[in-house]
Write an enzyme that holds these catalytic residues in place. Structure first.
Site, PDB file in Angstrom:
ATOM      1  N   ARG A  45      -0.718  -0.528  -8.675  1.00  0.00           N
ATOM      2  CA  ARG A  45      -2.124  -0.191  -8.387  1.00  0.00           C
ATOM      3  C   ARG A  45      -2.243   1.327  -8.369  1.00  0.00           C
ATOM      4  O   ARG A  45      -1.666   1.987  -7.510  1.00  0.00           O
ATOM      5  CB  ARG A  45      -2.539  -0.745  -7.028  1.00  0.00           C
TER       6      ARG A  45
ATOM      7  N   ASP B 259       0.866  -1.178   0.000  1.00  0.00           N
ATOM      8  CA  ASP B 259       0.000   0.000   0.000  1.00  0.00           C
ATOM      9  C   ASP B 259       0.903   1.229   0.000  1.00  0.00           C
ATOM     10  O   ASP B 259       2.085   1.149   0.339  1.00  0.00           O
ATOM     11  CB  ASP B 259      -0.861   0.027   1.271  1.00  0.00           C
TER      12      ASP B 259
HETATM   13  C1  LIG Z   1      -8.284  -1.407  -4.171  1.00  0.00           C
HETATM   14  C2  LIG Z   1      -7.951  -0.070  -3.611  1.00  0.00           C
HETATM   15  C3  LIG Z   1      -6.786   0.103  -2.900  1.00  0.00           C
HETATM   16  C4  LIG Z   1      -6.431   1.358  -2.400  1.00  0.00           C
HETATM   17  N1  LIG Z   1      -5.212   1.523  -1.823  1.00  0.00           N
HETATM   18  C5  LIG Z   1      -4.816   2.770  -1.476  1.00  0.00           C
HETATM   19  C6  LIG Z   1      -3.489   3.036  -1.020  1.00  0.00           C
HETATM   20  O1  LIG Z   1      -2.646   2.127  -0.906  1.00  0.00           O
HETATM   21  N2  LIG Z   1      -3.162   4.317  -0.685  1.00  0.00           N
HETATM   22  C7  LIG Z   1      -4.069   5.364  -0.813  1.00  0.00           C
HETATM   23  O2  LIG Z   1      -3.715   6.508  -0.550  1.00  0.00           O
HETATM   24  N3  LIG Z   1      -5.324   5.127  -1.239  1.00  0.00           N
HETATM   25  C8  LIG Z   1      -5.729   3.880  -1.569  1.00  0.00           C
HETATM   26  N4  LIG Z   1      -7.007   3.680  -2.029  1.00  0.00           N
HETATM   27  C9  LIG Z   1      -8.026   4.756  -1.872  1.00  0.00           C
HETATM   28  C10 LIG Z   1      -8.006   5.735  -3.040  1.00  0.00           C
HETATM   29  O3  LIG Z   1      -6.845   6.528  -2.995  1.00  0.00           O
HETATM   30  C11 LIG Z   1      -9.233   6.660  -2.998  1.00  0.00           C
HETATM   31  O4  LIG Z   1      -9.188   7.420  -1.832  1.00  0.00           O
HETATM   32  C12 LIG Z   1     -10.560   5.944  -3.056  1.00  0.00           C
HETATM   33  O5  LIG Z   1     -10.544   4.848  -3.909  1.00  0.00           O
HETATM   34  C13 LIG Z   1     -11.663   6.918  -3.520  1.00  0.00           C
HETATM   35  O6  LIG Z   1     -11.424   7.311  -4.843  1.00  0.00           O
HETATM   36  P1  LIG Z   1     -12.261   6.707  -6.063  1.00  0.00           P
HETATM   37  O7  LIG Z   1     -11.414   6.792  -7.279  1.00  0.00           O
HETATM   38  O8  LIG Z   1     -12.721   5.346  -5.709  1.00  0.00           O
HETATM   39  O9  LIG Z   1     -13.555   7.598  -6.219  1.00  0.00           O
HETATM   40  P2  LIG Z   1     -13.947   9.037  -5.633  1.00  0.00           P
HETATM   41  O10 LIG Z   1     -13.147  10.116  -6.285  1.00  0.00           O
HETATM   42  O11 LIG Z   1     -13.975   8.988  -4.138  1.00  0.00           O
HETATM   43  O12 LIG Z   1     -15.433   9.110  -6.143  1.00  0.00           O
HETATM   44  C14 LIG Z   1     -15.723   9.304  -7.532  1.00  0.00           C
HETATM   45  C15 LIG Z   1     -17.059   8.673  -7.866  1.00  0.00           C
HETATM   46  O13 LIG Z   1     -16.985   7.242  -7.653  1.00  0.00           O
HETATM   47  C16 LIG Z   1     -18.245   6.758  -7.195  1.00  0.00           C
HETATM   48  N5  LIG Z   1     -18.100   6.215  -5.837  1.00  0.00           N
HETATM   49  C17 LIG Z   1     -17.052   6.391  -5.004  1.00  0.00           C
HETATM   50  N6  LIG Z   1     -17.298   5.760  -3.827  1.00  0.00           N
HETATM   51  C18 LIG Z   1     -18.504   5.197  -3.930  1.00  0.00           C
HETATM   52  C19 LIG Z   1     -19.327   4.449  -3.054  1.00  0.00           C
HETATM   53  N7  LIG Z   1     -18.954   4.185  -1.784  1.00  0.00           N
HETATM   54  N8  LIG Z   1     -20.522   4.010  -3.492  1.00  0.00           N
HETATM   55  C20 LIG Z   1     -20.945   4.320  -4.730  1.00  0.00           C
HETATM   56  N9  LIG Z   1     -20.219   5.034  -5.604  1.00  0.00           N
HETATM   57  C21 LIG Z   1     -19.026   5.480  -5.215  1.00  0.00           C
HETATM   58  C22 LIG Z   1     -19.175   7.962  -7.179  1.00  0.00           C
HETATM   59  O14 LIG Z   1     -19.812   8.038  -8.428  1.00  0.00           O
HETATM   60  C23 LIG Z   1     -18.192   9.112  -6.995  1.00  0.00           C
HETATM   61  O15 LIG Z   1     -18.721  10.359  -7.441  1.00  0.00           O
HETATM   62  C24 LIG Z   1      -7.346   2.446  -2.553  1.00  0.00           C
HETATM   63  C25 LIG Z   1      -8.525   2.271  -3.276  1.00  0.00           C
HETATM   64  C26 LIG Z   1      -8.838   1.053  -3.812  1.00  0.00           C
HETATM   65  C27 LIG Z   1     -10.091   0.906  -4.599  1.00  0.00           C
END
Ligand SMILES: Cc1cc2nc3c(=O)[nH]c(=O)nc-3n(C[C@H](O)[C@H](O)[C@H](O)COP(=O)(O)OP(=O)(O)OC[C@H]3O[C@@H](n4cnc5c(N)ncnc54)[C@H](O)[C@@H]3O)c2cc1C
Length: 317
Positions: A193, A143
């Site tokens: 990732r 991560d």
């Molecule tokens: C597998 C995985 C591993 C990760 N590992 C790390 C890491 O090591 N370090 C780190 O800093 N971050 C990590 N993250 C978190 C990442 O950085 C984001 O903070 C997080 O994924 C939110 O961004 P997003 O791109 O999903 O969407 P966002 O920008 O939060 O949302 C964009 C759109 O996505 C949809 N959406 C988002 N969440 C939801 C929900 N709960 N239900 C329905 N629709 C939704 C909506 O349409 C929303 O408007 C990880 C995320 C994932 C998926």
């Protein structure tokens, strides 16, 4: 939204807030939406259910910012126990473990008997996990945490890759340094990732405007898809999901040459829809007792998650 996110992430550092939220009886039921349980048995059961649906898994033993060696060592042992438990039920092959280096000692300070400091300690713990994972047929991913740790984490990654070239790493599109980091991470077989970034970062090192972060995410996806590595698209954003599919197709990548990744409990229907459309989807499954930091980052990401939490509190009130 930006201010709310900033406030939640700031409050998450307060011990008083942490104690109050952790002890509220309702918190547990809300946390259950994002975490299948605290024990190895809980996470193994979740793995069996997810894999039966055609989903792949990446498993995170919760914990971060560990400042004592006993806790760091216990985290390494928890991963070893997990790998053995997955092997015992025939679920280890193809599974991945996700490791936060701050959970295995990166934040330890140098001491007379630890002259090389926390990063060396984290490397030795991560190496034990990687050795066990790859010997059993699983794989490993690091991560990525806040920007102050990125250099150290990449240092550990490159060390681990000397013996386990398949070890992957998360990279945050929001950081200004990311194009430079990705240039070192697009070689053959390099697993990356790509995530937007979950930490509150200053404007001196990161994009803070959501539109700019999205643009940076698309640029990074394009770069990875056109590289020689294995892109892992970690996002729930429908626009990023659609753009990833188009970029992969333009780059001539089939479903075995890249994957989507989403968090446990977030858009589960979409995860299954993508699988039924022939995509590879990996679900990141956190488990363990130290869920507070992970939980508050999920609340900060999305007002709906926070509202769900507050509504649950109110309905119990
Ligand atoms: C597998 C995985 C591993 C990760 N590992 C790390 C890491 O090591 N370090 C780190 O800093 N971050 C990590 N993250 C978190 C990442 O950085 C984001 O903070 C997080 O994924 C939110 O961004 P997003 O791109 O999903 O969407 P966002 O920008 O939060 O949302 C964009 C759109 O996505 C949809 N959406 C988002 N969440 C939801 C929900 N709960 N239900 C329905 N629709 C939704 C909506 O349409 C929303 O408007 C990880 C995320 C994932 C998926």
């Amino acid at each position: 939204m930006f201010l709310l996110r900033k406030l939640i992430l700031a409050l998450s550092g307060s011990t008083a807030v942490r104690d109050t939220v952790s002890r509220a009886p309702i918190t547990k039921s809300v946390v259950d939406r994002f975490i299948p349980g605290e024990t190895t048995a809980d996470v193994v059961a979740a793995v069996v259910t997810l894999r039966a649906k055609g989903l792949q898994v990446s498993l995170d033993h919760l914990g971060e910012d560990t400042t004592d060696r006993t806790t760091a060592d216990a985290t390494v042992d928890a991963y070893l126990e997990l790998i053995a438990a997955l092997s015992a039920v025939g679920q280890v092959s193809g599974s991945e473990v996700s490791v936060k280096l701050s959970a295995v000692g990166q934040a330890l300070t140098a001491a007379p008997d630890l002259p090389a400091g926390g990063n060396a300690y984290a490397l030795s713990g991560a190496l034990r996990i990687a050795d066990a994972a790859y010997a059993a047929g699983a794989r490993m991913n690091l991560d990525i945490e806040d920007h102050t740790t990125t250099d150290q984490t990449l240092e550990v990654l490159f060390e681990l890759r000397r013996t386990h070239p398949d070890v992957g790493v998360a990279i945050q599109a929001m950081l200004l340094r990311t194009p430079k980091d990705l240039a070192e991470l697009v070689g053959p077989g390099s697993r990356v990732r790509l995530v937007k970034g979950a930490y509150h970062e200053p404007a001196s090192v990161a994009f803070t405007d959501p539109d700019q972060i999205d643009l940076a995410y698309v640029r990074s996806m394009k770069y990875l898809m056109n590289g020689k590595g294995y892109p892992m698209i970690g996002s729930h954003d429908p626009r990023m999901v659609a753009i990833a599919a188009k970029l992969a197709s333009d780059a001539g990548r089939g479903p075995d040459r890249w994957e989507y990744q989403m968090l446990f409990g977030i858009r589960p229907d979409e995860q299954e829809r993508l699988v039924s459309g022939g995509r590879t989807v990996r679900v990141y499954v956190p488990y363990g007792a130290d869920w507070y930091g992970y939980f508050t980052r999920r609340l900060a990401e999305r007002p709906a998650n926070l509202l769900f939490f507050l509504r649950s509190l109110a309905s119990r009130g």
